[in-house]
Design a protein around this motif. Structure first.
Motif, short mmCIF file in Angstrom:
data_model
loop_
_atom_site.label_atom_id
_atom_site.label_comp_id
_atom_site.label_asym_id
_atom_site.label_seq_id
_atom_site.Cartn_x
_atom_site.Cartn_y
_atom_site.Cartn_z
N PHE A 29 17.48 -25.15 -12.59
CA PHE A 29 16.22 -24.47 -12.93
C PHE A 29 16.42 -24.05 -14.37
O PHE A 29 16.23 -22.95 -14.59
N GLY A 35 11.27 -25.14 -0.40
CA GLY A 35 11.16 -23.69 -0.10
C GLY A 35 10.57 -22.75 -1.47
O GLY A 35 10.47 -21.61 -1.29
N THR A 70 7.64 -21.57 -3.99
CA THR A 70 6.05 -21.34 -4.21
C THR A 70 5.17 -22.57 -4.36
O THR A 70 4.33 -22.61 -3.71
N GLU A 92 18.29 -20.99 -15.07
CA GLU A 92 19.90 -20.98 -14.49
C GLU A 92 20.33 -22.62 -14.36
O GLU A 92 19.51 -23.37 -13.83
N TYR A 129 8.35 -13.13 -11.53
CA TYR A 129 9.62 -13.09 -11.29
C TYR A 129 10.46 -11.75 -11.03
O TYR A 129 10.41 -11.01 -11.90
N ALA A 142 16.82 -16.14 -9.50
CA ALA A 142 16.66 -17.36 -9.48
C ALA A 142 15.36 -17.70 -9.88
O ALA A 142 14.50 -18.76 -9.25
N GLY A 143 14.85 -17.12 -10.89
CA GLY A 143 13.32 -17.31 -11.26
C GLY A 143 12.48 -17.16 -9.95
O GLY A 143 11.80 -17.79 -9.82
N LEU A 144 12.98 -16.15 -9.20
CA LEU A 144 12.52 -16.09 -7.89
C LEU A 144 10.89 -15.43 -7.99
O LEU A 144 11.01 -14.18 -8.58
N THR A 145 10.05 -15.64 -7.33
CA THR A 145 8.69 -15.25 -7.54
C THR A 145 8.63 -14.28 -6.45
O THR A 145 9.00 -14.33 -5.10
N GLN A 180 10.01 -28.69 -5.31
CA GLN A 180 11.48 -28.18 -4.64
C GLN A 180 11.35 -27.48 -3.49
O GLN A 180 10.49 -26.54 -3.33
N ARG A 212 7.89 -12.78 1.12
CA ARG A 212 9.24 -12.51 0.89
C ARG A 212 9.54 -11.12 0.89
O ARG A 212 10.58 -10.65 1.52
N THR A 262 22.11 -17.88 -6.66
CA THR A 262 21.10 -18.57 -7.42
C THR A 262 21.05 -20.29 -7.06
O THR A 262 21.95 -20.50 -6.56
N ASN A 263 20.10 -20.82 -7.77
CA ASN A 263 20.21 -22.26 -7.51
C ASN A 263 20.19 -22.80 -8.97
O ASN A 263 19.05 -22.84 -9.55
N ASP A 277 7.55 -24.59 -11.68
CA ASP A 277 7.42 -23.29 -12.59
C ASP A 277 7.27 -24.10 -14.05
O ASP A 277 8.03 -25.12 -14.45
N GLN A 324 2.88 -22.05 -11.98
CA GLN A 324 3.18 -23.31 -11.40
C GLN A 324 2.22 -24.49 -11.97
O GLN A 324 0.85 -24.16 -12.23
N1 ARG Z 1 9.47 -19.57 -8.73
C1 ARG Z 1 9.58 -20.39 -7.72
C2 ARG Z 1 10.05 -19.69 -6.41
O1 ARG Z 1 10.20 -18.65 -6.34
C3 ARG Z 1 10.80 -21.21 -7.86
C4 ARG Z 1 12.03 -21.05 -7.96
C5 ARG Z 1 13.03 -21.71 -8.04
N2 ARG Z 1 14.34 -21.29 -8.65
C6 ARG Z 1 15.73 -21.98 -8.68
N3 ARG Z 1 16.62 -21.45 -9.31
N4 ARG Z 1 15.88 -23.45 -8.36
O2 ARG Z 1 9.74 -20.16 -5.49
#
Ligand code: ARG
Length: 250
Positions: free
Chosen positions: A40, A145, A147, A44, A211, A96-99, A143, A104, A36-37, A185, A119
């Motif tokens: 956020f 990389g 979305t 996290e 996510y 990671a709140g990953l979209t 941030q 991807r 994760t990162n 986000d 967003q």
């Molecule tokens: N939802 C956005 C994406 O997937 C941002 C996610 C950033 N997540 C983080 N843990 N920093 O690109």
């Protein structure tokens, strides 16, 4: 007599070596390494002690790990190296709140979705940016990389987008007038605006997204297990209560 004794001894030795070997492979198999990162919030971030990563993703991942009988370990890394890490096997899963995006999906598999993100645009309270339509020609902080980065680069051109290692740094740049707004986000946006004076989130939404967790395309067995666990955690209300714990209704 002596022969029988050494035979028994030999059997015991072989058996214990086999047991040890069995145990150690099991230990490895039973670890679920999450990447994760952790910058956020509320998905996290670091607890006050500065050592433990907490948040929605950490708790959902823990619940999933418990269900599938694995021990969770969380690795904090740069957001833009997460997908490579899961592809190379450096981590097993990314929360990671990953979209979920089509692009991807070409490099990783996604689990079922567990939350939505929007967003949004953060501006200084006195900004002349009122809606998405005012973004043209403005300097946008993102941030790297994410979305937000990808959409803004597509819509407004790379020369207008400044990338930061995390959302907090992008917001600091906004406070220092190095950028005109930050696209990020909605939930982290709320916590950054709460922690900083003089900022607000525009009422206008830029993009809505889903996510999900990401897993290597080679690890379909894990994806199936994780999805089954997440279905159960959705059905029994666990995921909803984790979301509600961190996201207060307005
Ligand atoms: N939802 C956005 C994406 O997937 C941002 C996610 C950033 N997540 C983080 N843990 N920093 O690109």
């Amino acid at each position: 007599m002596k022969k029988i004794f050494s035979l028994i001894l030999a059997i015991i030795m072989i058996a214990s070596v086999a047991m040890l070997a069995g145990c150690s492979t099991q230990g490895g198999d039973n670890e679920l390494v999450m990447g994760t990162n952790a910058a956020f919030p509320p998905y996290e971030y670091y607890d006050e002690d500065g050592e433990t990563i907490i948040g929605i993703d950490a708790e959902i991942a823990q619940a999933v790990a418990d269900k599938i009988g694995m021990t969770l370990t969380i690795k904090d890394m740069e957001f833009d190296s997460l997908l490579t890490a899961v592809q190379s096997g450096a981590v097993d899963i990314v929360f990671a709140g990953l979209t979920v995006t089509d692009e991807r999906k070409e490099s990783v598999d996604f689990s079922i979705t567990y939350a939505t993100g929007i967003q949004v645009i953060i501006v200084p309270k006195d900004s002349d940016i009122k809606t998405v339509d005012d973004l043209d020609g403005k300097v946008i902080g993102v941030q790297a990389g994410t979305t937000g980065d990808i959409y803004c680069t597509d819509d407004y051109g790379q020369e207008n987008v400044k990338q930061y290692a995390n959302g907090a740094l992008a917001v600091a740049a906004l406070q220092n007038a190095q950028v005109d707004c930050v696209v990020i986000d909605n939930e982290p946006a709320k916590s950054f605006v709460d922690a900083n004076d003089g900022l607000k989130i525009l009422d206008t939404e830029y993009v809505t997204e889903d996510y999900a967790a990401a897993i290597s395309k080679e690890n379909t067995e894990l994806t199936e297990k994780v999805n089954a666990a997440m279905e159960e955690l959705k059905a029994d209300g666990t995921i909803d209560s984790i979301l509600a714990k961190y996201i207060k209704a307005e």
